[in-house]
Design a protein around this motif. Structure first.
Motif, PDB file in Angstrom:
ATOM      1  N   ILE B  21       0.822  -1.257   0.145  1.00 34.50           N
ATOM      2  CA  ILE B  21       0.036   0.053   0.031  1.00 34.50           C
ATOM      3  C   ILE B  21       0.988   1.353   0.139  1.00 34.50           C
ATOM      4  CG2 ILE B  21      -0.321   0.443   2.632  1.00 34.50           C
ATOM      5  CD1 ILE B  21      -3.098   0.301   0.154  1.00 34.50           C
ATOM      6  N   LYS B  22       2.020   1.072   0.534  1.00 30.23           N
ATOM      7  CA  LYS B  22       3.148   2.255   0.378  1.00 30.23           C
ATOM      8  C   LYS B  22       3.517   2.530  -0.811  1.00 30.23           C
ATOM      9  CE  LYS B  22       4.611   1.460   4.830  1.00 30.23           C
ATOM     10  NZ  LYS B  22       5.597   0.448   5.573  1.00 30.23           N
ATOM     11  N   CYS B  23       3.534   1.654  -1.812  1.00 36.34           N
ATOM     12  CA  CYS B  23       3.988   1.703  -3.115  1.00 36.34           C
ATOM     13  C   CYS B  23       3.141   2.766  -3.923  1.00 36.34           C
ATOM     14  CB  CYS B  23       3.959   0.404  -4.136  1.00 36.34           C
ATOM     15  SG  CYS B  23       4.153   0.556  -5.468  1.00 36.34           S
ATOM     16  N   PRO B  24       3.923   4.006  -4.464  1.00 35.68           N
ATOM     17  CA  PRO B  24       3.354   4.987  -5.183  1.00 35.68           C
ATOM     18  C   PRO B  24       2.337   4.656  -6.424  1.00 35.68           C
ATOM     19  CG  PRO B  24       5.626   5.304  -5.367  1.00 35.68           C
ATOM     20  CD  PRO B  24       5.395   4.006  -4.589  1.00 35.68           C
ATOM     21  N   GLN B  25       2.696   3.674  -6.865  1.00 33.57           N
ATOM     22  CA  GLN B  25       1.628   3.012  -7.728  1.00 33.57           C
ATOM     23  C   GLN B  25       0.142   2.407  -7.082  1.00 33.57           C
ATOM     24  OE1 GLN B  25       2.163   3.272 -11.275  1.00 33.57           O
ATOM     25  NE2 GLN B  25      -0.126   2.768 -11.246  1.00 33.57           N
ATOM     26  N   ALA B  26       0.340   1.977  -5.908  1.00 31.00           N
ATOM     27  CA  ALA B  26      -0.988   1.643  -5.236  1.00 31.00           C
ATOM     28  C   ALA B  26      -1.754   2.706  -4.813  1.00 31.00           C
ATOM     29  CB  ALA B  26      -0.487   0.796  -4.154  1.00 31.00           C
ATOM     30  N   GLN B  27      -1.040   3.909  -4.471  1.00 34.07           N
ATOM     31  CA  GLN B  27      -1.936   4.983  -4.163  1.00 34.07           C
ATOM     32  C   GLN B  27      -2.652   5.486  -5.532  1.00 34.07           C
ATOM     33  OE1 GLN B  27      -0.014   7.822  -1.470  1.00 34.07           O
ATOM     34  NE2 GLN B  27      -0.427   6.248   0.061  1.00 34.07           N
ATOM     35  N   ILE B  28      -1.842   5.678  -6.581  1.00 33.49           N
ATOM     36  CA  ILE B  28      -2.469   6.153  -7.909  1.00 33.49           C
ATOM     37  C   ILE B  28      -3.740   5.291  -8.284  1.00 33.49           C
ATOM     38  CG2 ILE B  28      -1.977   6.162 -10.369  1.00 33.49           C
ATOM     39  CD1 ILE B  28       0.938   7.147  -9.504  1.00 33.49           C
ATOM     40  N   ASP B  29      -3.603   3.761  -7.925  1.00 30.36           N
ATOM     41  CA  ASP B  29      -4.532   2.861  -8.473  1.00 30.36           C
ATOM     42  C   ASP B  29      -5.724   3.002  -7.292  1.00 30.36           C
ATOM     43  OD1 ASP B  29      -3.283   2.305 -10.644  1.00 30.36           O
ATOM     44  OD2 ASP B  29      -2.501   0.379 -10.055  1.00 30.36           O
ATOM     45  N   SER B  30      -5.596   3.658  -6.157  1.00 29.71           N
ATOM     46  CA  SER B  30      -6.361   3.613  -5.190  1.00 29.71           C
ATOM     47  C   SER B  30      -6.741   2.382  -4.382  1.00 29.71           C
ATOM     48  CB  SER B  30      -8.018   4.200  -5.917  1.00 29.71           C
ATOM     49  OG  SER B  30      -7.685   5.553  -6.226  1.00 29.71           O
ATOM     50  N   TRP B  31      -5.717   1.746  -4.298  1.00 30.94           N
ATOM     51  CA  TRP B  31      -5.663   0.480  -3.199  1.00 30.94           C
ATOM     52  C   TRP B  31      -6.006   1.015  -2.116  1.00 30.94           C
ATOM     53  CZ3 TRP B  31      -6.001  -4.577  -4.223  1.00 30.94           C
ATOM     54  CH2 TRP B  31      -5.670  -5.035  -5.259  1.00 30.94           C
ATOM     55  N   ARG B  32      -6.713   0.358  -1.239  1.00 30.36           N
ATOM     56  CA  ARG B  32      -6.913   0.568   0.390  1.00 30.36           C
ATOM     57  C   ARG B  32      -6.453  -0.531   1.032  1.00 30.36           C
ATOM     58  NH1 ARG B  32     -12.464   1.047   1.061  1.00 30.36           N
ATOM     59  NH2 ARG B  32     -12.734   0.294  -0.782  1.00 30.36           N
ATOM     60  N   LEU B  33      -5.954  -0.252   2.337  1.00 29.79           N
ATOM     61  CA  LEU B  33      -5.761  -1.446   3.136  1.00 29.79           C
ATOM     62  C   LEU B  33      -6.818  -1.287   4.275  1.00 29.79           C
ATOM     63  CD1 LEU B  33      -3.933  -3.647   4.190  1.00 29.79           C
ATOM     64  CD2 LEU B  33      -2.327  -1.873   5.411  1.00 29.79           C
ATOM     65  N   GLU B  34      -7.435  -2.093   4.491  1.00 32.19           N
ATOM     66  CA  GLU B  34      -8.699  -2.441   5.662  1.00 32.19           C
ATOM     67  C   GLU B  34      -8.032  -3.146   6.527  1.00 32.19           C
ATOM     68  OE1 GLU B  34     -11.509  -0.714   5.410  1.00 32.19           O
ATOM     69  OE2 GLU B  34     -11.579  -0.263   3.072  1.00 32.19           O
ATOM     70  N   ASP B  35      -7.439  -2.165   7.531  1.00 31.44           N
ATOM     71  CA  ASP B  35      -7.043  -3.019   8.830  1.00 31.44           C
ATOM     72  C   ASP B  35      -7.539  -2.742  10.109  1.00 31.44           C
ATOM     73  OD1 ASP B  35      -5.890  -0.366   8.578  1.00 31.44           O
ATOM     74  OD2 ASP B  35      -3.728  -1.365   8.699  1.00 31.44           O
ATOM     75  N   GLU B  36      -8.743  -2.063  10.230  1.00 35.69           N
ATOM     76  CA  GLU B  36      -9.296  -1.634  11.327  1.00 35.69           C
ATOM     77  C   GLU B  36      -9.532  -2.713  12.053  1.00 35.69           C
ATOM     78  OE1 GLU B  36     -12.200   1.498  10.745  1.00 35.69           O
ATOM     79  OE2 GLU B  36     -10.790   2.572   9.540  1.00 35.69           O
ATOM     80  N   LEU B  45      -6.535  -6.010   1.467  1.00 32.56           N
ATOM     81  CA  LEU B  45      -6.384  -5.083   0.422  1.00 32.56           C
ATOM     82  C   LEU B  45      -7.897  -4.871  -0.351  1.00 32.56           C
ATOM     83  CD1 LEU B  45      -2.932  -5.904  -0.820  1.00 32.56           C
ATOM     84  CD2 LEU B  45      -3.538  -3.785   0.351  1.00 32.56           C
ATOM     85  N   SER B  46      -7.984  -3.578  -0.713  1.00 31.14           N
ATOM     86  CA  SER B  46      -9.269  -3.490  -1.556  1.00 31.14           C
ATOM     87  C   SER B  46      -9.129  -2.612  -2.656  1.00 31.14           C
ATOM     88  CB  SER B  46     -10.341  -3.004  -0.690  1.00 31.14           C
ATOM     89  OG  SER B  46     -11.727  -2.763  -1.339  1.00 31.14           O
ATOM     90  N   LEU B  47      -9.559  -2.915  -3.668  1.00 25.05           N
ATOM     91  CA  LEU B  47      -9.525  -1.936  -4.970  1.00 25.05           C
ATOM     92  C   LEU B  47     -10.879  -1.901  -5.602  1.00 25.05           C
ATOM     93  CD1 LEU B  47      -7.679  -0.310  -7.006  1.00 25.05           C
ATOM     94  CD2 LEU B  47      -7.566  -2.456  -8.334  1.00 25.05           C
ATOM     95  N   SER B  48     -11.255  -0.471  -5.580  1.00 29.03           N
ATOM     96  CA  SER B  48     -12.678  -0.200  -6.642  1.00 29.03           C
ATOM     97  C   SER B  48     -12.358   0.448  -7.996  1.00 29.03           C
ATOM     98  CB  SER B  48     -13.657   0.502  -5.732  1.00 29.03           C
ATOM     99  OG  SER B  48     -14.036  -0.304  -4.797  1.00 29.03           O
ATOM    100  N   THR B  49     -12.764   0.015  -9.009  1.00 24.37           N
ATOM    101  CA  THR B  49     -12.465   0.550 -10.317  1.00 24.37           C
ATOM    102  C   THR B  49     -13.814   0.554 -11.012  1.00 24.37           C
ATOM    103  OG1 THR B  49     -11.626  -1.070 -11.452  1.00 24.37           O
ATOM    104  CG2 THR B  49     -10.068   0.066 -10.421  1.00 24.37           C
ATOM    105  N   ILE B  50     -13.701   1.794 -12.247  1.00 22.71           N
ATOM    106  CA  ILE B  50     -15.138   1.734 -12.959  1.00 22.71           C
ATOM    107  C   ILE B  50     -14.671   1.393 -14.350  1.00 22.71           C
ATOM    108  CG2 ILE B  50     -17.152   3.020 -13.402  1.00 22.71           C
ATOM    109  CD1 ILE B  50     -16.122   5.044 -11.145  1.00 22.71           C
ATOM    110  N   ARG B  51     -15.193   0.754 -15.022  1.00 25.64           N
ATOM    111  CA  ARG B  51     -15.126   0.614 -16.465  1.00 25.64           C
ATOM    112  C   ARG B  51     -16.139   0.783 -17.391  1.00 25.64           C
ATOM    113  NH1 ARG B  51     -11.071  -4.512 -15.571  1.00 25.64           N
ATOM    114  NH2 ARG B  51      -9.957  -3.487 -13.856  1.00 25.64           N
ATOM    115  N   GLN B  52     -15.827   1.125 -18.616  1.00 26.03           N
ATOM    116  CA  GLN B  52     -16.948   1.065 -19.559  1.00 26.03           C
ATOM    117  C   GLN B  52     -16.883  -0.431 -20.261  1.00 26.03           C
ATOM    118  OE1 GLN B  52     -14.799   4.446 -21.203  1.00 26.03           O
ATOM    119  NE2 GLN B  52     -16.958   5.039 -22.007  1.00 26.03           N
ATOM    120  N   THR B  53     -18.142  -0.611 -20.763  1.00 28.65           N
ATOM    121  CA  THR B  53     -18.373  -1.883 -21.392  1.00 28.65           C
ATOM    122  C   THR B  53     -19.169  -1.887 -22.474  1.00 28.65           C
ATOM    123  OG1 THR B  53     -19.324  -4.014 -21.006  1.00 28.65           O
ATOM    124  CG2 THR B  53     -20.445  -2.345 -19.641  1.00 28.65           C
ATOM    125  N   SER B  54     -19.160  -2.602 -23.468  1.00 26.59           N
ATOM    126  CA  SER B  54     -20.144  -2.812 -24.407  1.00 26.59           C
ATOM    127  C   SER B  54     -21.236  -3.385 -24.484  1.00 26.59           C
ATOM    128  CB  SER B  54     -19.200  -3.306 -25.901  1.00 26.59           C
ATOM    129  OG  SER B  54     -18.694  -4.377 -25.486  1.00 26.59           O
TER     130      SER B  54
END
Lengths: 701, 200
Positions: B21-36, B45-54
């Protein structure tokens, strides 16, 4: 534009003017917000509706999030998820938290009866509109500019069906007095507007975003060119200072995080931002301001495409801005492009029954992946099982069938649950015994649904007509009814389990199973022994069967076995574990049959079997003896004088139906023996010694 | 238990996540660490992204009345309603019983409706029942922390894959996690930038 849209006089005036006037260039266009709902949102909403809102229709505060995305040509997106109901929750990295409200109607009718224009106006006013028209409000907006990105959701929840009706509104203010135009027509890329943009300002903006991240970036800021010509980054709160410092408007940029990715079309939030700028700075007509649209790249492949606009506030003569004259627009279009609510079926996400079904199947699929590739789960789902006798065997067989993914189970039993039953009969409990006891069949069927709601269980309280148990004039109607019901149950099922407590009660189901070509599995218990077997099936198109049925090894026809028995012989006198073993074997036998390429025609002995089958060979019968720890799997031929499956018996049933059954019930065992020719056989047999006698004492199961 | 044998301990997993999660790319990609949660095995680790589809919209609004609203407004572009967006969510959890990371994911429409497994197969252009890839070990599972349904890539074959991957060389925790995620995730639409491995 959709023809469904009416046009008011005011908006017509705006549209008309766009083509005729404009000091600079084209009219400013904005990309409206699109909503994005996480599946987790509805789960949480359900909880909030049930525990907090209940029948309250007043709007409650929530929050949404917007962030740059990397899809070209897509509107800015506001998303909501399970954290949206906690307005103190923190946005993800790089995202801005937008305040919102959710209004939930208690019925679909209430939803439809709402005056949507009125609702939009009210939300627009209360979320930020009123603030724009007071000094104190404008100061608060400068401190919390994300209020300019406010939204609301109108919704109705049908919680029983997990269906939701919803409509997002993103209120944007229309000031009647002005229209905005882009001066010069096109935009200026950030790299041209600011010296050394990428090495300097872009880095500072990114840093700012990182610092604000976690706390929730504000998404709005100021850029001021100082006397040395360098650019200072300031928060919007500092606007009053800048106004008093007499900074010329040409040296000031109103910056905002622009999450639209449509070229030349900034995000919806700019509409409210421009109104804020106009009213906060009290700009006269025909003023020009600089707007900085900040569009940072989100990935290595995406470049920062920020740009600067010069915007003209064009005055419209005679129009005055006040809270009463402003308009609010911003209803979201649905998937068809029309203005109207959307709906969603969240059953997949929320219905626990669906979840249970998925999990049960998953467990079985694991078996398929790892050890049993030919396993056919869909076949198990389809297979209809009829359990005759809902005692210890019936209960345990049903439980084990559910373990295999069987979804259709019918019980036939005439008894009621008694106090001695629950400890052995695993689908009943103490409460089922009171006041005479509930019916076994219906209780067992209901119990299966409690264990797994996905099951389709049914019950029939019938007494199986038995040879040697004569019909009296008073019972004939009931016996006929029971007979008809049994015939119907047999016709409907694929597999029959004969799990009754007497030898003679198996006779009619055996004959019916043979007649309708059903798979019949029979289990019978002794004190410390058990028999589990499948009945032979006739070769398709013929009456020839190779493997025998329960009665094929018998030299006496079934009759009343209870009348000469002592009490202990009529009650449960088996070692309790015997029924568990036999029930498990009965179900496993069914699984083996269904997965054998020849199904019920599978050969009954090891020698003739294909050794490569995962479930192994399909025994014809299994006999076990606890006292010696032995289990054997003998196979025997069908007998042409059998009282259960021989041609003569089947032909008689075909021709005479219930009359034949009545005769069997009312006569002594000699009737069937005579019919099949067993009586002659017995005469010969008396002469010969050495018929192996295998005991399958039937007791109460 | 060593990572070259294809397994990792939970401590190694959380250590790898914290570095990831400390990796700069992980921040750019919006990875989150759920460690509460401090429960054993509940950090992820969690990642949410949105994509277009046909894939055409499921058209759920067919029966909805069109409402009359004053939205006549020249200042608005309306290009988006014909574009279908899908949200992807990837969660990387730890399987206590298999001692490997496990991938959970969902794909849903903008309304929040989850795509069924059949729809997901179609989306990826797969033929149900005939495919022999990791897709065959995907099924609905209760997310161990969120208790919501997620598609889970069953970890039964994970350690074998990872054992192949390192061929006797002991990787760092992060290399292990990233190698696994790039291999498994890749089959389910999660493309990891090479920047992750360069950073580790």
């Amino acid at each position: 534009m959709s023809s469904a849209e009416p046009s008011s006089n005011i908006s017509m005036a705006i549209s008309d003017s766009s083509t005729t006037t404009g000091g600079g260039g084209p009219k400013m266009m904005f990309a409206p917000f699109s909503s994005l709902i996480s599946p987790t949102f509805w789960g949480k909403f359900d909880e909030v509706k049930v525990e907090v809102l209940q029948l309250n229709e007043d709007p409650v505060p929530i929050c949404g999030f917007y962030a740059p995305h990397d899809m070209p040509g897509v509107n800015p997106i506001i998303s909501v998820d399970n954290t949206s109901f906690d307005v103190t929750s923190k946005p993800h990295y790089g995202a801005i938290k937008a305040p919102g409200m959710i209004k939930t109607t208690i019925s679909a009718e209430h939803f439809k009866a709402i005056d949507y224009n009125e609702l939009m106006r009210n939300f627009g006013k209360s979320l930020f509109g009123e603030m724009l028209f007071s000094e104190e409000g404008l100061t608060r907006l400068a401190q919390n500019p994300t209020m300019l990105a406010s939204f609301f959701i109108l919704t109705y929840a049908d919680l029983k069906k997990y269906k939701f009706l919803f409509w997002f509104g993103f209120p944007a203010i229309s000031l009647p007095s002005v229209e905005t135009f882009k001066v010069g027509g096109s935009t200026v890329p950030a790299s041209e507007a600011f010296p050394n943009y990428e090495q300097d300002l872009a880095k500072r903006l990114q840093q700012q975003q990182q610092q604000e991240s976690g706390e929730g970036g504000k998404g709005f800021f100021l850029l001021v060119k100082n006397s040395e010509g360098s650019i200072e980054l300031k928060s919007l709160e500092q606007i009053d200072q800048i106004i008093t410092s007499q900074t010329p408007l040409s040296n000031l940029w109103f910056g905002f995080l622009d999450t639209s990715s449509i070229d030349d079309t900034p995000s919806w939030v700019l509409r409210n931002y421009l109104a804020f700028i106009k009213l906060k700075l009290k700009l006269p007509a025909e003023s020009e301001v600089n707007i900085f649209s900040y569009r940072p790249g989100r990935s290595a492949t995406m470049k920062d495409v920020s740009c600067s606009y010069r915007v003209l506030f064009h005055g419209i003569e005679g129009a005055v801005d006040s809270l009463d004259t402003v308009k609010f627009v911003g209803w979201e279009r649905n998937d068809k492009g029309a203005f109207g609510p959307k709906h969603v079926d969240a059953q997949m996400t929320m219905d626990p029954i669906k979840l249970a079904e998925n999990s049960v199947d998953f467990n079985l699929k694991l078996m398929k992946w790892r050890l049993f590739p030919e396993f056919d789960l869909k076949m198990m789902h389809r297979t209809k099982c009829l359990i005759i006798g809902a005692g210890t065997l019936g209960c345990n067989v049903a439980r084990c069938l559910m373990g295999w993914g069987v979804r259709h189970i019918a019980f036939a039993d005439n008894g009621n649950v008694s106090y001695s039953n629950p400890v052995r009969q695993s689908l009943y409990n103490f409460d089922d015994c009171s006041s005479g006891g509930k019916g076994k069949a219906e209780t067992a069927a209901a119990s299966l649904k409690k264990i797994f709601p996905g099951i389709k269980s049914q019950a029939a309280k019938i007494m199986v007509p038995m040879p040697g148990h004569p019909i009296s004039a008073g019972t004939v109607e009931q016996v006929k009814k029971d007979y008809d019901k049994l015939v119907e149950l047999v016709q409907e099922c694929d597999v029959m389990f004969l799990l009754m407590d007497t030898r003679e009660s198996r006779w009619l189901p055996t004959v019916l199973g043979a007649k309708y070509g059903k798979i019949v599995i029979n289990a019978a218990l002794g004190f410390d022994s058990y028999l589990v077997m499948r009945h032979g099936m006739s070769v398709p198109g013929t009456n020839k069967r190779t493997l025998g049925c329960y009665y094929c090894t018998d030299v006496v026809a079934p009759g009343d076995s209870t009348k000469d028995r002592t009490l202990d012989q009529q009650c449960t006198v088996t070692r309790p574990g015997v029924s568990m073993i036999a029930a498990a074997l009965a179900v496993e036998l069914m699984a083996s049959i269904l997965h054998h390429p020849e199904k019920a025609m599978a050969p009954g002995n090891v020698m003739d079997s294909d050794s490569s089958l995962t479930l192994g060979f399909v025994p014809h019968s299994i006999r076990g003896f606890l006292g010696t720890g032995e289990q054997i799997s003998p196979s025997f031929q069908a007998y042409d004088k059998c009282t259960g499956c021989s041609e003569k018996v089947l032909a008689e049933l075909d021709q005479r139906g219930f009359d034949f059954v009545t005769d069997v019930l009312n006569s002594s065992s000699e009737y069937l023996e005579k019919l099949t020719g067993l009586d002659k056989m017995k005469e010969i047999a008396d002469l010969a010694e050495g018929i192996i006698e295998l005991s399958d004492d039937d007791d109460d199961f | 238990m060593t990572m070259q044998e294809g397994r990792m301990s939970y401590e190694q997993f959380t250590f790898a996540c914290a570095n990831f999660i400390k990796c700069p790319q992980a921040q750019i990609d919006s990875w989150r660490l759920e460690d509460e949660s401090h429960e054993f095995g509940e950090s992820f680790l969690s990642l949410s992204t949105i994509r277009q589809t046909s894939v055409p919209s499921s058209g759920t609004d067919a029966d909805v009345t069109v409402c009359t609203v004053e939205e006549s407004d020249a200042g608005k572009t309306d290009n988006s309603f014909n574009m279908k967006l899908l949200q992807y969510r990837f969660d990387v959890l730890y399987s206590v019983s298999h001692c490997v990371p496990v991938l959970y994911f969902t794909i849903s429409e903008t309304s929040g409706r989850l795509l069924s497994l059949d729809e997901v197969w179609t989306l990826f252009g797969l033929q149900a029942e005939t495919d022999t890839s990791l897709w065959n070990v995907v099924s609905w599972q209760d997310h161990p922390v969120l208790h919501m349904p997620f598609l889970c890539v069953h970890p039964c074959s994970n350690w074998a894959i990872m054992k192949e991957c390192f061929q006797g060389k002991e990787p760092t925790c992060e290399q292990f996690l990233i190698s696994w995620l790039s291999f498994v995730g890749n089959q389910f639409g999660l493309k990891l930038s090479p920047a992750y491995l360069l950073n580790s």
